[in-house]
Design an enzyme around this catalytic site. Sequence first.
Site, PDB file in Angstrom:
ATOM      1  CB  ALA A   1       4.262   1.616  -2.184  1.00 60.03           C
TER       2      ALA A   1
ATOM      3  CB  SER B   1      -0.903   0.015   1.241  1.00 59.67           C
ATOM      4  OG  SER B   1      -1.496   1.288   1.405  1.00 59.67           O
ATOM      5  CE  LYS B   2       1.247   3.927  -5.943  1.00 58.05           C
ATOM      6  NZ  LYS B   2       0.833   4.761  -7.089  1.00 58.05           N
ATOM      7  NE  ARG B   3      -4.684   4.464   2.024  1.00 60.55           N
ATOM      8  CZ  ARG B   3      -5.245   3.859   0.993  1.00 60.55           C
ATOM      9  NH1 ARG B   3      -5.234   4.429  -0.190  1.00 60.55           N
ATOM     10  NH2 ARG B   3      -5.852   2.696   1.137  1.00 60.55           N
ATOM     11  CE  LYS B   4      -3.226   0.262   5.916  1.00 53.79           C
ATOM     12  NZ  LYS B   4      -3.962  -0.995   6.164  1.00 53.79           N
TER      13      LYS B   4
END
Length: 464
Positions: free
Chosen positions: A236, A229-232
């Site tokens: 990424a 995930s790009k958020r986590k």
Amino acid sequence: MALFNLAFARQQGGRFVLRLEDTDRVRYRADSEPQIYDTLHWLGLDWDEGPDIGGPYAPYRQSERLDTYRPYVDRLLAEGHAYCCWCSQERLAQMRTEQQKAKVPTGYDRLCYGLSRDERAKLPGFNETPVVRMLIPDDVPLTFTDLIRGEISAPRPDDQVIQKADGFPTYHLAVVVDDHEMGITHVVRGEEWISSTPKHLLLYSWLGIEPPRFAHMPLLRNADRSKISKRKNPAARLTWFREQGYLPEALVNFLALLAYPPESDDREVFGFDEFYPRFDWSKINPAGPIFDLDKLGWLNGHYIRSLATEELTSRIIAQLRYDKILTADPDQDQLARITAVTPLVQERMRLLTEAADLLGFLLIADTELVIDDDARKSLGTDSTTVLDVALQALTAPPQWQTDAIEGALRTALVEQLGLKPRLAFTPLRVAVTGKRISPPLFESMEILGRESTLSRIAALRRTL
């Protein structure tokens, strides 16, 4: 995706096209475009056609091609393959909620199909500006041949929006039109687009266009097999690797290994020029590979150790500038010290960013040196004596060279005081570098110079 697209294009003697698919204006960010250029150039994945260099099918930004898409939308409407939808976002959200509560597949319920604008305006949830939707037939083909996976099936699509209310096409229409207009023969993309491929093939069929070949690459996975995930996960974000001090050639090698087996001799270290001539879609593993940063770290360390000293020096200087530890125009004394110490740290480094910690003591004024807490705690009861004796011993060597420095200190501290080398030299390492662990001590002293070495030893002695 860029790596495998480019590998196949180079192997086939084709052209690698960079197209910016920027039709989602809600998510659009102006700084994304230069970031794409910078990171791909950094990795050496250079393109033959694109927004920045042009090409025979310019423009290569979809936001600049709106006039290209409109005739295709008009044709689909005229031939009954698409229809206008005036449903408001609120009405669509309510519809999805009701479908989920009823535990039925979500998808557009075709309320607007077959209605004129005036007829639809009489019903609830009306929006003045319509979108355009595909009319998916009941017998839509759901299987297709993938270069990596062979014959595969996808779920039945719903009536996909192909033109939004703002006049921009969605991804689904834009890529079909652009692939045709730009002569694209092969599309390499992530496996999350498998479910969209029947929609694309349907559009190709309706428009009488020969579709390209598709290769759906496996998605990279975390250690627990979850999607990155790009958020986590900072990994990424491609710029993260440059910030962390990875070499681009190591990252390219690593990315190739994630989905592609090493050569028959199990050699895992190879450059792009070795990779693309043997490229074969059938060898790609469709299972989502684990993104193992430990493996990347090992590869990066190997590449760092393999660099010529002059090249590694240049990379370290560039990284220190990138991290703003060095100014854009560092002084010659700083550059000379980095050049001298690089051979001493090359075997110890896995990341370029480690250079700041290893040789930072050489880049600051004596008065700016800070002793790390753990380094100060490592000082024993003999430290004051060691520093006093060392100050006297280091005034004696007529030449400030590594052998003379080491000889003077071993004689004074090990032979005359009878100290073990670790106890004798730890206080000096802490005084000179501020750390418990550093490049070789005597070489570091030579690079630092007599005046700074004595100044730092005296400074630590005053605090004890």
